[in-house]
Design a protein around this motif. Structure first.
Motif, PDB file in Angstrom:
ATOM      1  N   ARG A  19      23.136   3.402 -32.750  1.00 27.60           N
ATOM      2  CA  ARG A  19      24.303   3.336 -31.868  1.00 27.60           C
ATOM      3  C   ARG A  19      25.377   4.235 -32.438  1.00 27.60           C
ATOM      4  O   ARG A  19      25.840   4.037 -33.563  1.00 27.60           O
ATOM      5  CB  ARG A  19      24.811   1.909 -31.740  1.00 27.60           C
ATOM      6  CG  ARG A  19      25.961   1.736 -30.749  1.00 27.60           C
ATOM      7  CD  ARG A  19      26.293   0.266 -30.594  1.00 27.60           C
ATOM      8  NE  ARG A  19      27.263  -0.004 -29.555  1.00 27.60           N
ATOM      9  CZ  ARG A  19      28.507  -0.373 -29.772  1.00 27.60           C
ATOM     10  NH1 ARG A  19      28.953  -0.499 -31.022  1.00 27.60           N
ATOM     11  NH2 ARG A  19      29.323  -0.614 -28.761  1.00 27.60           N
ATOM     12  N   SER A  72      16.154   2.479 -33.080  1.00 26.39           N
ATOM     13  CA  SER A  72      17.401   2.554 -32.327  1.00 26.39           C
ATOM     14  C   SER A  72      18.571   2.907 -33.233  1.00 26.39           C
ATOM     15  O   SER A  72      18.562   2.593 -34.425  1.00 26.39           O
ATOM     16  CB  SER A  72      17.691   1.213 -31.649  1.00 26.39           C
ATOM     17  OG  SER A  72      16.678   0.872 -30.727  1.00 26.39           O
ATOM     18  N   GLN A  79      24.232   4.107 -27.048  1.00 28.28           N
ATOM     19  CA  GLN A  79      23.125   3.303 -27.538  1.00 28.28           C
ATOM     20  C   GLN A  79      21.833   4.081 -27.308  1.00 28.28           C
ATOM     21  O   GLN A  79      21.505   4.418 -26.167  1.00 28.28           O
ATOM     22  CB  GLN A  79      23.059   1.968 -26.800  1.00 28.28           C
ATOM     23  CG  GLN A  79      21.908   1.076 -27.225  1.00 28.28           C
ATOM     24  CD  GLN A  79      22.005   0.616 -28.660  1.00 28.28           C
ATOM     25  OE1 GLN A  79      23.078   0.232 -29.127  1.00 28.28           O
ATOM     26  NE2 GLN A  79      20.891   0.665 -29.380  1.00 28.28           N
ATOM     27  N   MET A  80      21.125   4.359 -28.388  1.00 22.57           N
ATOM     28  CA  MET A  80      19.911   5.159 -28.320  1.00 22.57           C
ATOM     29  C   MET A  80      18.718   4.300 -28.718  1.00 22.57           C
ATOM     30  O   MET A  80      18.655   3.829 -29.856  1.00 22.57           O
ATOM     31  CB  MET A  80      20.021   6.373 -29.246  1.00 22.57           C
ATOM     32  CG  MET A  80      21.262   7.225 -28.979  1.00 22.57           C
ATOM     33  SD  MET A  80      21.314   8.719 -29.984  1.00 22.57           S
ATOM     34  CE  MET A  80      21.513   8.012 -31.615  1.00 22.57           C
ATOM     35  N   ASN A  81      17.812   4.095 -27.790  1.00 18.82           N
ATOM     36  CA  ASN A  81      16.623   3.288 -28.026  1.00 18.82           C
ATOM     37  C   ASN A  81      15.365   4.135 -27.902  1.00 18.82           C
ATOM     38  O   ASN A  81      15.379   5.206 -27.305  1.00 18.82           O
ATOM     39  CB  ASN A  81      16.565   2.133 -27.018  1.00 18.82           C
ATOM     40  CG  ASN A  81      17.732   1.184 -27.144  1.00 18.82           C
ATOM     41  OD1 ASN A  81      18.242   0.929 -28.236  1.00 18.82           O
ATOM     42  ND2 ASN A  81      18.176   0.645 -26.012  1.00 18.82           N
ATOM     43  N   ASN A  82      14.286   3.625 -28.461  1.00 21.01           N
ATOM     44  CA  ASN A  82      12.995   4.324 -28.410  1.00 21.01           C
ATOM     45  C   ASN A  82      13.158   5.795 -28.818  1.00 21.01           C
ATOM     46  O   ASN A  82      12.717   6.703 -28.110  1.00 21.01           O
ATOM     47  CB  ASN A  82      12.407   4.227 -27.003  1.00 21.01           C
ATOM     48  CG  ASN A  82      10.970   4.715 -26.935  1.00 21.01           C
ATOM     49  OD1 ASN A  82      10.271   4.748 -27.951  1.00 21.01           O
ATOM     50  ND2 ASN A  82      10.534   5.111 -25.749  1.00 21.01           N
ATOM     51  N   LEU A  83      13.774   5.992 -29.952  1.00 21.30           N
ATOM     52  CA  LEU A  83      14.058   7.350 -30.409  1.00 21.30           C
ATOM     53  C   LEU A  83      12.778   8.103 -30.729  1.00 21.30           C
ATOM     54  O   LEU A  83      11.790   7.532 -31.217  1.00 21.30           O
ATOM     55  CB  LEU A  83      14.970   7.309 -31.630  1.00 21.30           C
ATOM     56  CG  LEU A  83      16.451   7.051 -31.286  1.00 21.30           C
ATOM     57  CD1 LEU A  83      17.200   6.519 -32.493  1.00 21.30           C
ATOM     58  CD2 LEU A  83      17.104   8.311 -30.753  1.00 21.30           C
ATOM     59  N   ARG A 118      16.291   5.761 -21.864  1.00 21.47           N
ATOM     60  CA  ARG A 118      16.257   5.386 -23.284  1.00 21.47           C
ATOM     61  C   ARG A 118      17.659   5.255 -23.875  1.00 21.47           C
ATOM     62  O   ARG A 118      17.872   4.432 -24.765  1.00 21.47           O
ATOM     63  CB  ARG A 118      15.473   6.432 -24.087  1.00 21.47           C
ATOM     64  CG  ARG A 118      14.030   6.606 -23.639  1.00 21.47           C
ATOM     65  CD  ARG A 118      13.277   7.543 -24.583  1.00 21.47           C
ATOM     66  NE  ARG A 118      13.811   8.894 -24.579  1.00 21.47           N
ATOM     67  CZ  ARG A 118      14.282   9.516 -25.667  1.00 21.47           C
ATOM     68  NH1 ARG A 118      14.262   8.901 -26.839  1.00 21.47           N
ATOM     69  NH2 ARG A 118      14.735  10.753 -25.578  1.00 21.47           N
ATOM     70  N   PHE A 119      18.576   6.067 -23.412  1.00 24.29           N
ATOM     71  CA  PHE A 119      19.940   6.055 -23.928  1.00 24.29           C
ATOM     72  C   PHE A 119      20.886   5.436 -22.902  1.00 24.29           C
ATOM     73  O   PHE A 119      20.663   5.540 -21.693  1.00 24.29           O
ATOM     74  CB  PHE A 119      20.413   7.464 -24.223  1.00 24.29           C
ATOM     75  CG  PHE A 119      19.736   8.146 -25.386  1.00 24.29           C
ATOM     76  CD1 PHE A 119      18.594   7.628 -25.973  1.00 24.29           C
ATOM     77  CD2 PHE A 119      20.257   9.334 -25.897  1.00 24.29           C
ATOM     78  CE1 PHE A 119      17.968   8.259 -27.030  1.00 24.29           C
ATOM     79  CE2 PHE A 119      19.653   9.980 -26.961  1.00 24.29           C
ATOM     80  CZ  PHE A 119      18.504   9.449 -27.517  1.00 24.29           C
TER      81      PHE A 119
END
Length: 110
Positions: free
Chosen positions: A19, A17, A79-83, A64-65
């Motif tokens: 941010r 992740s 917020q960026m997750n599971n990139l 995801r974002f």
């Protein structure tokens, strides 16, 4: 003149992740958001948000974002997750599609 300053980019492993933050010197438009670009490709919508909180996401990042906004701080966040490796790009913040930051690099690699 409106200044747009991004921060928070970097390198992360797949599944990680990050941010991103973006601060503008003054609010001149209802909408703010993020686009991204890789060399040789067009700039692609990541996410946008209006003053009223309505959000828009590119198909590749939905789920995801997450984009958010702090009007009092003239700021927008991503917020960026599971990139994924395909998220690797330079991310640009804009306000009203008129003023853009210089971009922040996001690299997703193992």
């Amino acid at each position: 003149q409106v200044q747009v300053v991004e921060s928070g980019g970097g390198s992360v492993q797949p599944g990680g992740s990050l941010r991103l933050s973006c601060e503008v010197s003054k609010i001149i438009a209802d909408i703010m958001g993020w686009y991204r670009q890789v060399p040789g490709s067009q700039r692609e919508l990541v996410a946008s948000i209006t003053r009223g909180g309505v959000t828009y996401y590119g198909d590749s990042v939905k789920g995801r974002f997450s984009i958010s906004r702090d009007i009092a701080k003239n700021s927008v966040y991503l917020q960026m997750n599971n990139l994924k490796p395909e998220d690797t790009a330079v991310y640009y913040c804009h306000t009203g599609f008129q003023h853009w930051g210089q971009g922040t690099q996001v690299t997703v690699s193992s």
